[in-house]
Design a protein around this motif. Structure first.
Motif, short mmCIF file in Angstrom:
data_model
loop_
_atom_site.label_atom_id
_atom_site.label_comp_id
_atom_site.label_asym_id
_atom_site.label_seq_id
_atom_site.Cartn_x
_atom_site.Cartn_y
_atom_site.Cartn_z
N CYS A 52 37.84 -2.10 -3.63
CA CYS A 52 39.08 -2.20 -2.84
C CYS A 52 38.83 -2.97 -1.55
N ASP A 53 38.11 -4.09 -1.68
CA ASP A 53 37.76 -4.88 -0.50
C ASP A 53 38.47 -6.23 -0.50
N TYR A 54 39.48 -6.36 -1.32
CA TYR A 54 40.25 -7.60 -1.35
C TYR A 54 41.40 -7.50 -0.34
N PRO A 55 42.01 -8.62 0.04
CA PRO A 55 43.11 -8.58 1.02
C PRO A 55 44.23 -7.65 0.57
N TRP A 56 44.89 -7.01 1.53
CA TRP A 56 45.87 -5.98 1.21
C TRP A 56 47.09 -6.51 0.47
N ASP A 57 47.35 -7.82 0.56
CA ASP A 57 48.51 -8.36 -0.14
C ASP A 57 48.17 -8.94 -1.51
N THR A 58 46.93 -8.72 -1.99
CA THR A 58 46.51 -9.28 -3.27
C THR A 58 47.36 -8.77 -4.43
N VAL A 59 47.45 -7.45 -4.56
CA VAL A 59 48.19 -6.89 -5.70
C VAL A 59 49.69 -7.19 -5.59
N PRO A 60 50.33 -7.07 -4.40
CA PRO A 60 51.74 -7.47 -4.32
C PRO A 60 51.99 -8.90 -4.76
N LYS A 61 51.07 -9.81 -4.44
CA LYS A 61 51.24 -11.21 -4.86
C LYS A 61 51.16 -11.35 -6.38
N VAL A 62 50.28 -10.59 -7.00
CA VAL A 62 50.18 -10.63 -8.46
C VAL A 62 51.45 -10.05 -9.08
N VAL A 63 51.95 -8.97 -8.50
CA VAL A 63 53.21 -8.39 -8.98
C VAL A 63 54.33 -9.41 -8.90
N LYS A 64 54.39 -10.14 -7.79
CA LYS A 64 55.42 -11.16 -7.63
C LYS A 64 55.28 -12.23 -8.70
N LYS A 65 54.05 -12.64 -8.99
CA LYS A 65 53.81 -13.64 -10.03
C LYS A 65 54.30 -13.13 -11.39
N VAL A 66 53.95 -11.89 -11.70
CA VAL A 66 54.34 -11.31 -12.98
C VAL A 66 55.86 -11.14 -13.06
N PHE A 67 56.46 -10.62 -11.97
CA PHE A 67 57.90 -10.39 -11.98
C PHE A 67 58.67 -11.70 -12.07
N SER A 68 58.18 -12.72 -11.40
CA SER A 68 58.82 -14.04 -11.49
C SER A 68 58.80 -14.56 -12.92
#
Length: 528
Positions: A116-132
């Motif tokens: 859990c050492d990746y930037p805090w917005d990493t997973v939200p950005k992936v969610v946005k990619k998937v949702f798009s």
């Protein structure tokens, strides 16, 4: 900057209306108990109201999970970060899981183990990619269907590409404002539900012979409150999954919360502090794992209650437990009651086993997980106890006891990739019905989190070997020919209805003034 031309009376009237609207929205999910009022949330909002797709997806998922609960069934899904994979999940899964562990392997500049050492917005950005990508598939499928008359549409594919996304919020990535910002980003990305756990930030270790570290109950609840507050400020119906990772944790970061004192380990013999012993051992090059194990044995590590039990007569211990049930759970109360019942002080020092970074040693039980899950439940919509091993009696005890307090509670469950079901006592037939047996206890959302690592790696390695040995002939025989022969054809670049050929043409046709709806498909629409 112009001054707003509004009277304070109008301002107050608008505020009161918003308070009423918030209270009405909250009444639709009475299982949630906020530690703040609707007036407080109204005062924290912007003056321009906004709406989010996350709300629609959250309500959709909530309805799906409750339908499973009524039917005694469950949703079985798996983790991925790939929009192509997600497009095929729509045919079989009702939801999609975006795992933080997977994002840490495939979506960052420096991949690695799930620390859990990746930037805090990493997973939200992936969610946005998937949702798009889901929105795009929904758009191109709708346009393709509208090109056909009503009489033909029943024979066309019609998948629900907008499967709600469940995403990993880990432990919130910092203080409460960081957690709020992460929650906001998730809502704006289109997520349906996020889960937040009770692990300590920056303390995930894997190869030093030590387990996970959890935070105090109070800190975990504050994280959940911060997410719930952010959702409410945004007016979002996004769901919150309360995940407890306390099972088999070996450390707790602080003893500030008396609710955790029952499970903290202390030395029952006077020994040197563990951190000093390890520092000396490191200086001379000794094996720290061996030294640590020897120190634990010499210290007589026990919880305070077990330390009392070791020195009390049977009747004395019964009296101690009875008196304790009427008092605070704190270590101070425990010491006072033990001294009164036994007529002497019990030596117990939880400072001596602390690590060099200050962690306290911890010994959780199933009861610990139950207590923490019950404390967290009013802040979230679903509960997930992450368990290291599939021990059936523990699984049954946890879900049964939580439901005694919250009879309609919905649960999630994660199958890790290295569960040894045989070692845990499961027969082959029991494994086959495990998801159904869990569903009967309200475990309505079940996930294999890391399929994209284990599953895709296996399939890729198998095909890579075949392609290297057989070349294009192997591809034609095992992939291309079977894919093109399926009815309907397997989704791919050759399938224009899937890859967006019709949608791309529709843009050109629309700009050219052509009608993109086939004659007879919409008789009430007139050309302009």
């Amino acid at each position: 900057m112009p001054k707003l031309n509004i009277s304070v009376e109008q301002e107050q009237a608008a505020f009161e209306e918003e308070v009423k609207a918030i209270e009405k929205q909250w009444s639709e999910r009475p299982h949630l108990k906020r530690p703040y009022t609707a007036r407080t949330i109204a005062a924290l909002r912007n003056t321009i109201p906004q709406s989010y797709a996350s709300s629609a997806q959250g309500r959709k998922l909530w309805n799906q999970l409750n339908a499973h609960n009524v039917a005694g069934t469950c949703e079985l899904t798996f983790g991925t970060t790939d929009p192509v994979v997600v497009s095929q999940m729509a045919k079989h899964q009702q939801s999609v899981y975006v795992s933080g562990a997977l994002c840490g392997f495939s979506e960052v500049s420096f991949p690695g183990m799930d620390a859990c050492d990746y930037p805090w917005d990493t997973v939200p950005k992936v969610v946005k990619k998937v949702f798009s990508s889901q929105l795009w598939h929904d758009q191109r499928q709708r346009q393709y269907r509208m090109r056909h008359p009503v009489s033909e549409r029943a024979g066309l594919e019609n998948w629900d590409y907008l499967a709600p996304i469940v995403a990993d919020g880990d432990m919130g990535f910092g203080n409460l404002t960081s957690t709020m910002k992460m929650a906001k980003e998730f809502v704006e990305s289109g997520v349906a539900m996020i889960h937040l756990d009770d692990l300590a930030i920056g303390m995930k270790k894997f190869t030093v012979g030590q387990g996970r570290t959890v935070v105090p109950t109070s800190e975990y609840l504050d994280r959940l409150k911060a997410v719930r507050m952010q959702f409410d400020v945004m007016g979002a119906d996004t769901l919150l999954l309360c995940r407890c990772d306390i099972d088999h944790s070996e450390f707790i970061s602080s003893v500030v919360d008396a609710r955790d004192h029952e499970y903290v380990l202390g030395a029952t013999r006077q020994v040197r502090p563990l951190k000093d012993v390890l520092a000396d051992a490191q200086a001379v090059g000794e094996d720290l794992k061996v030294v640590r194990s020897a120190w634990k044995a010499s210290a007589g590590l026990l919880t305070f209650d077990d330390a009392v039990k070791a020195q009390a007569l049977e009747d004395q211990f019964k009296t101690y437990k009875l008196e304790l049930s009427k008092a605070s759970p704190s270590i101070a109360s425990r010491r006072e009651i033990a001294s009164k019942v036994l007529g002497k002080d019990i030596f117990f020092d939880w400072e001596l086993p602390r690590s060099y970074i200050g962690q306290y040693m911890f010994q959780p039980t199933v009861k610990t997980i139950i207590e923490r899950a019950i404390a967290a439940a009013p802040l979230g919509d679903v509960t997930w106890a992450r368990m290291d091993s599939p021990i059936w009696k523990d699984i049954v005890e946890f879900h049964t006891e939580v439901r005694k307090v919250f009879p309609d509670r919905l649960f999630a469950f994660g199958y890790t990739g290295d569960y040894d079901y045989g070692k845990a006592g499961f027969s082959e037939s029991a494994v086959k019905t495990l998801h159904l047996d869990l569903a009967k206890m309200g475990v309505v959302w079940q996930v294999q989190p890391i399929w994209s690592l284990q599953g895709l790696n296996l399939l890729t390695e198998q095909f890579g070997k075949l392609f290297a040995e057989e070349g294009i002939a192997g591809y034609i025989q095992t992939v291309q020919t079977p894919a093109l022969a399926t009815k309907p054809m397997t989704d791919g670049f050759e399938k224009l209805s899937y890859c967006g050929g019709y949608l791309a043409d529709a843009f050109f046709e629309t700009v050219a003034g052509e009608e993109i709806v086939e004659k007879g498909s919409a008789p009430n629409i007139k050309r302009h």
